[in-house]
Motif scaffolding. Sequence first.
Motif, PDB file in Angstrom:
ATOM      1  N   ASN A   1       0.819  -1.218   0.000  1.00 56.28           N
ATOM      2  CA  ASN A   1       0.000   0.000   0.000  1.00 56.28           C
ATOM      3  C   ASN A   1       0.850   1.265   0.000  1.00 56.28           C
ATOM      4  OD1 ASN A   1      -3.009  -0.610   0.191  1.00 56.28           O
ATOM      5  ND2 ASN A   1      -2.157  -2.011   1.721  1.00 56.28           N
TER       6      ASN A   1
ATOM      7  N   TYR B   1       0.436   3.692  -3.083  1.00 55.83           N
ATOM      8  CA  TYR B   1      -0.515   4.812  -3.095  1.00 55.83           C
ATOM      9  C   TYR B   1       0.063   6.039  -2.402  1.00 55.83           C
ATOM     10  CZ  TYR B   1      -3.753   0.931  -4.016  1.00 55.83           C
ATOM     11  OH  TYR B   1      -4.380  -0.184  -4.530  1.00 55.83           O
TER      12      TYR B   1
ATOM     13  N   ILE C   1      -6.228   9.265  -2.760  1.00 56.56           N
ATOM     14  CA  ILE C   1      -5.426   8.048  -2.984  1.00 56.56           C
ATOM     15  C   ILE C   1      -4.551   7.753  -1.759  1.00 56.56           C
ATOM     16  CG2 ILE C   1      -3.408   9.114  -4.099  1.00 56.56           C
ATOM     17  CD1 ILE C   1      -3.344   6.831  -6.040  1.00 56.56           C
TER      18      ILE C   1
ATOM     19  N   VAL D   1      -6.689   5.816   0.533  1.00 54.56           N
ATOM     20  CA  VAL D   1      -6.737   4.406   0.125  1.00 54.56           C
ATOM     21  C   VAL D   1      -5.533   3.666   0.693  1.00 54.56           C
ATOM     22  CG1 VAL D   1      -6.590   2.817  -1.831  1.00 54.56           C
ATOM     23  CG2 VAL D   1      -8.059   4.833  -1.976  1.00 54.56           C
TER      24      VAL D   1
ATOM     25  N   SER E   1      -6.393   0.793   3.312  1.00 58.50           N
ATOM     26  CA  SER E   1      -6.096  -0.570   2.899  1.00 58.50           C
ATOM     27  C   SER E   1      -5.024  -1.199   3.795  1.00 58.50           C
ATOM     28  CB  SER E   1      -5.645  -0.588   1.436  1.00 58.50           C
ATOM     29  OG  SER E   1      -5.365  -1.890   1.000  1.00 58.50           O
TER      30      SER E   1
ATOM     31  N   ASP F   1     -11.079   0.447   4.308  1.00 56.60           N
ATOM     32  CA  ASP F   1     -10.599   0.144   2.963  1.00 56.60           C
ATOM     33  C   ASP F   1     -11.670   0.437   1.927  1.00 56.60           C
ATOM     34  OD1 ASP F   1      -8.971  -0.821   0.916  1.00 56.60           O
ATOM     35  OD2 ASP F   1      -9.623  -2.880   1.194  1.00 56.60           O
TER      36      ASP F   1
ATOM     37  N   SER G   1     -12.595   4.272   1.698  1.00 60.29           N
ATOM     38  CA  SER G   1     -11.513   5.109   1.165  1.00 60.29           C
ATOM     39  C   SER G   1     -11.438   5.004  -0.355  1.00 60.29           C
ATOM     40  CB  SER G   1     -10.174   4.716   1.793  1.00 60.29           C
ATOM     41  OG  SER G   1      -9.777   3.409   1.412  1.00 60.29           O
ATOM     42  N   MET G   2     -11.749   3.824  -0.888  1.00 64.73           N
ATOM     43  CA  MET G   2     -11.765   3.656  -2.346  1.00 64.73           C
ATOM     44  C   MET G   2     -12.828   4.546  -2.982  1.00 64.73           C
ATOM     45  SD  MET G   2     -11.423  -0.515  -2.386  1.00 64.73           S
ATOM     46  CE  MET G   2     -11.804  -0.683  -4.140  1.00 64.73           C
TER      47      MET G   2
ATOM     48  N   ALA H   1     -11.758   8.263  -2.786  1.00 67.46           N
ATOM     49  CA  ALA H   1     -10.717   8.600  -3.763  1.00 67.46           C
ATOM     50  C   ALA H   1     -11.310   8.844  -5.144  1.00 67.46           C
ATOM     51  CB  ALA H   1      -9.682   7.475  -3.825  1.00 67.46           C
TER      52      ALA H   1
ATOM     53  N   HIS I   1      -2.360  -3.953  -5.666  1.00 66.18           N
ATOM     54  CA  HIS I   1      -2.100  -2.641  -5.070  1.00 66.18           C
ATOM     55  C   HIS I   1      -1.128  -1.831  -5.926  1.00 66.18           C
ATOM     56  CE1 HIS I   1      -3.124  -4.384  -0.827  1.00 66.18           C
ATOM     57  NE2 HIS I   1      -4.209  -3.994  -1.483  1.00 66.18           N
TER      58      HIS I   1
END
Length: 305
Positions: A45, A48, A75, A78, A82, A97, A100-101, A104, A231
């Motif tokens: 991760n 990101y 991002i 994320v 994550s 997780d 946050s996606m 973003a 990822h």
Amino acid sequence: MVLSWPYRAHSHTPYWGETNAQANFCEEDYILTPYIAEFINTLTNITYLIYAFHGIRNNANRKDAVWRNLPYLGIAAVGFGSAIFHATMKNYAQWCDDLSMLVAVATVVHRVFTFDKPLSTTVITGAAIVGTMTVFSAWHCITDEITMHSVLFAAMIVIVGLKTRSIISMRVKDLIVAKEVRKLATWGGVIFISGFGIWNIDNAICSSLTTWKRGLGMPWSFVLELHGWWHIFTGVGAYIFIALVEYLTSDEAGQPLGSKFAWPVNLIVDGRAGDARLMSVNSSDHADSKTRRNEQTSWNGNKIS
């Protein structure tokens, strides 16, 4: 295998308690340390976070840095969300997780639909998106479902892709630059989708992958942690689209892409393509070279008066 160490027969006792997340992945839980459930899936991760840092740093001295940086903050969220999820594999961490996606992608949706609108429209649209995401997030956490989350995420990705294509046609008039921009958008999509494909392979042949990983031993087996590659690939693909949207929705739209983008953009496109100044220099050099050749021909042929 040479220079490798074997897997433990049993996992460590989880520091965070037994895993209870709906989703679980092919990497063996708590096999390296009692403090991190999925070590490689957590570590990757950082992709990101690196791209988020690069984008925010590039905007440090811009007056509109707040608007430009919203997708990069998304991002980064994320990356953190994550990482927390894969480190603990707890249900509440999965919400970090999942949400946050959505946050973003929502920031990019906001950018592509409001960049050329008045401030009042930008604020109202932002409030509407925040309200929608808040209601959906509450419902998602209460019902603990994952299907509609995937549907909404995919829908927003498609919307961003289609809108980005239309902005390219609208704002990039130079054909040479437009070709490079479209090429970059295509590669961003291909890289992102490739990551999704790799993740599905991870799901489909998990038992075989686990056998191979135990046969290889660590650290060579880390290469087969395919969700970690998801990822990395989605981090690269997401960065390309975020940086491209930033370019297209700024005063720089239509100009040569330049060299401000992070790796691997410089491997995909020629940032100097369409640079009129460079083309002018090259034309001048070509003309000078041609003149010198003509002069040389005249001298050798004794045609100089």
